[in-house]
Design an enzyme around this catalytic site. Structure first.
Site, PDB file in Angstrom:
ATOM      1  N   SER A  88       7.727   5.560  11.923  1.00 41.71           N
ATOM      2  CA  SER A  88       8.973   6.248  11.828  1.00 41.71           C
ATOM      3  C   SER A  88       9.590   5.877  10.442  1.00 41.71           C
ATOM      4  CB  SER A  88       9.842   6.049  12.750  1.00 41.71           C
ATOM      5  OG  SER A  88       9.300   6.069  14.245  1.00 41.71           O
ATOM      6  N   LEU A  98      18.348  -7.541   6.872  1.00 39.68           N
ATOM      7  CA  LEU A  98      19.288  -7.661   5.651  1.00 39.68           C
ATOM      8  C   LEU A  98      20.866  -7.440   6.590  1.00 39.68           C
ATOM      9  CD1 LEU A  98      17.651  -4.775   3.453  1.00 39.68           C
ATOM     10  CD2 LEU A  98      18.301  -7.099   2.661  1.00 39.68           C
ATOM     11  N   HIS A 136       8.888   1.918   9.314  1.00 39.05           N
ATOM     12  CA  HIS A 136       8.661   1.131  10.715  1.00 39.05           C
ATOM     13  C   HIS A 136       7.431   1.495  11.472  1.00 39.05           C
ATOM     14  CE1 HIS A 136       9.616  -1.873  13.550  1.00 39.05           C
ATOM     15  NE2 HIS A 136       9.406  -0.765  14.577  1.00 39.05           N
ATOM     16  N   THR A 164      20.660   1.116   8.875  1.00 38.41           N
ATOM     17  CA  THR A 164      22.152   0.849   9.326  1.00 38.41           C
ATOM     18  C   THR A 164      22.104  -0.695   9.598  1.00 38.41           C
ATOM     19  OG1 THR A 164      21.853   1.542  11.652  1.00 38.41           O
ATOM     20  CG2 THR A 164      22.615   3.252  10.144  1.00 38.41           C
ATOM     21  N   ASN A 192      13.974   3.139   5.816  1.00 34.09           N
ATOM     22  CA  ASN A 192      12.945   2.055   6.113  1.00 34.09           C
ATOM     23  C   ASN A 192      11.853   2.849   6.734  1.00 34.09           C
ATOM     24  OD1 ASN A 192      12.058  -0.630   6.962  1.00 34.09           O
ATOM     25  ND2 ASN A 192      12.455  -0.388   8.912  1.00 34.09           N
ATOM     26  N   MET A 249      10.298  -7.487   4.524  1.00 39.49           N
ATOM     27  CA  MET A 249      10.179  -8.198   5.936  1.00 39.49           C
ATOM     28  C   MET A 249      11.391  -9.061   6.228  1.00 39.49           C
ATOM     29  SD  MET A 249       7.743  -6.458   7.264  1.00 39.49           S
ATOM     30  CE  MET A 249       7.459  -7.322   8.618  1.00 39.49           C
ATOM     31  N   SER A 265       0.725  -1.229   0.242  1.00 33.58           N
ATOM     32  CA  SER A 265      -0.152   0.018  -0.038  1.00 33.58           C
ATOM     33  C   SER A 265       0.849   1.443  -0.144  1.00 33.58           C
ATOM     34  CB  SER A 265      -1.066   0.111   1.199  1.00 33.58           C
ATOM     35  OG  SER A 265      -0.185   0.198   2.488  1.00 33.58           O
ATOM     36  N   ASN A 266       1.924   1.213   0.577  1.00 35.27           N
ATOM     37  CA  ASN A 266       2.897   2.382   0.562  1.00 35.27           C
ATOM     38  C   ASN A 266       3.578   2.500  -0.791  1.00 35.27           C
ATOM     39  OD1 ASN A 266       3.019   3.630   3.378  1.00 35.27           O
ATOM     40  ND2 ASN A 266       3.163   1.376   3.884  1.00 35.27           N
ATOM     41  N   GLN A 269      -1.212   2.505   9.363  1.00 37.49           N
ATOM     42  CA  GLN A 269      -1.215   2.965   7.792  1.00 37.49           C
ATOM     43  C   GLN A 269      -1.530   4.204   7.243  1.00 37.49           C
ATOM     44  OE1 GLN A 269      -3.705   0.391   5.541  1.00 37.49           O
ATOM     45  NE2 GLN A 269      -2.010  -0.605   4.904  1.00 37.49           N
ATOM     46  N   ASP A 311      16.496  -1.531  13.068  1.00 38.89           N
ATOM     47  CA  ASP A 311      15.779  -0.426  13.300  1.00 38.89           C
ATOM     48  C   ASP A 311      16.421   0.732  14.398  1.00 38.89           C
ATOM     49  OD1 ASP A 311      13.783  -1.537  11.753  1.00 38.89           O
ATOM     50  OD2 ASP A 311      12.839  -2.939  13.725  1.00 38.89           O
TER      51      ASP A 311
HETATM   52  C1  GAR Z   1       3.954  -1.034   6.865  1.00 39.45           C
HETATM   53  O1  GAR Z   1       3.041  -0.999   7.897  1.00 39.45           O
HETATM   54  C2  GAR Z   1       5.196  -1.059   7.234  1.00 39.45           C
HETATM   55  O2  GAR Z   1       5.579  -0.061   8.348  1.00 39.45           O
HETATM   56  C3  GAR Z   1       5.592  -2.311   7.863  1.00 39.45           C
HETATM   57  O3  GAR Z   1       5.002  -3.131   7.020  1.00 39.45           O
HETATM   58  C4  GAR Z   1       3.856  -2.575   6.593  1.00 39.45           C
HETATM   59  C5  GAR Z   1       3.794  -2.609   5.017  1.00 39.45           C
HETATM   60  O4  GAR Z   1       2.617  -2.090   4.278  1.00 39.45           O
HETATM   61  N1  GAR Z   1       7.099  -2.497   7.856  1.00 39.45           N
HETATM   62  C6  GAR Z   1       7.494  -3.422   8.869  1.00 39.45           C
HETATM   63  O5  GAR Z   1       7.088  -3.870   9.789  1.00 39.45           O
HETATM   64  C7  GAR Z   1       9.170  -3.454   8.915  1.00 39.45           C
HETATM   65  N2  GAR Z   1       9.641  -3.822   9.821  1.00 39.45           N
HETATM   66  P1  GAR Z   1       2.465  -2.160   2.888  1.00 39.45           P
HETATM   67  O6  GAR Z   1       3.007  -3.344   2.203  1.00 39.45           O
HETATM   68  O7  GAR Z   1       0.999  -2.111   2.756  1.00 39.45           O
HETATM   69  O8  GAR Z   1       3.126  -0.908   2.488  1.00 39.45           O
END
Ligand code: GAR
Length: 214
Positions: free
Chosen positions: A141, A98, A114, A146, A112, A95, A15-16, A176, A150
């Protein structure tokens, strides 16, 4: 204005990524998504990238069908990033953890997204942990990647009040929405040079992290 070339790493719904695609296509942000890499073959993010005509690579399995290890993923991802030469790599729901070596060898800055107010709640299950702790503030955030998980410089945050009756799922949806505002906000600051990620320490015209309250 010169467009900021972005490569996006994804694992999930994307979605992002969609927010970035929409902003790029509508000309709302001076960005060009030069490629998307997914480590999950059936991630909906891959469909979104394909629908938008964005170059997409799925690095999930090796040719004999075995699931790709992280080192093999990183080797192929670095080859693609070298070829695409982005100005910035964005981890948007990527997810897997790295390696330090990969992070060092990425040919540009990497950020990233988070789902917590770092440095609180690094790692997984952030919404559950916030509810258990009784915290009254939560959010998301964007930080520099690095080697430590996180833990890089937090650039921007979006903050909400935890409501009575919030559940992990309601918080996930509310956070979200914040992410969908924070991602373009942050990319604009980087594209316009308000945040300079190539400097060490990172330079900014504003005190970090920059916070948005909702
Ligand atoms: C987001 O909420 C992001 O913050 C999280 O995964 C989701 C991805 O949503 N990221 C983490 O948890 C990273 N540790 P999306 O695939 O709909 O953009």
């Amino acid at each position: 204005m010169k467009k900021l070339k972005i490569a996006v790493l994804v694992s999930g719904s994307g979605s992002n990524l969609q927010v970035m695609i929409d902003a790029m296509q509508a000309g709302r942000l001076p960005i060009e998504i030069v490629g998307v890499i997914s480590n999950v073959a059936d991630a909906y993010a891959v469909v979104r990238a394909n629908n938008a005509g964005v170059r997409t690579a799925v690095l999930s399995h090796v040719p004999n069908g075995k699931k790709m290890g992280i080192r093999t993923f990183e080797k192929h991802a670095l080859e693609l990033l070298d070829e695409w030469s982005p100005d910035l790599v964005v981890l948007a729901g990527f997810m897997r953890v790295l390696s330090a070596e990969f992070i060092q060898n990425v040919p540009c800055a990497m950020i990233n997204l988070h789902p917590s107010l770092l440095p609180n709640y690094k790692g997984l299950d952030t919404h559950e942990r916030v509810l258990k702790s009784g915290d009254t503030l939560h959010g998301c955030s964007i930080h520099v990647v690095t080697a430590e998980l996180d833990a890089g410089q937090v650039l921007t945050q979006a903050v909400l009040d935890v409501a009575q009756g919030d559940t992990p799922e309601s918080l996930r949806l509310r956070v979200q929405k914040l992410e969908h505002a924070l991602v373009p906000f942050t990319l604009e600051l980087i594209a316009k040079g308000v945040l300079e990620l190539d400097e060490t320490p990172i330079s900014s015209n504003l005190p970090l992290p920059i916070k948005l309250y909702f």
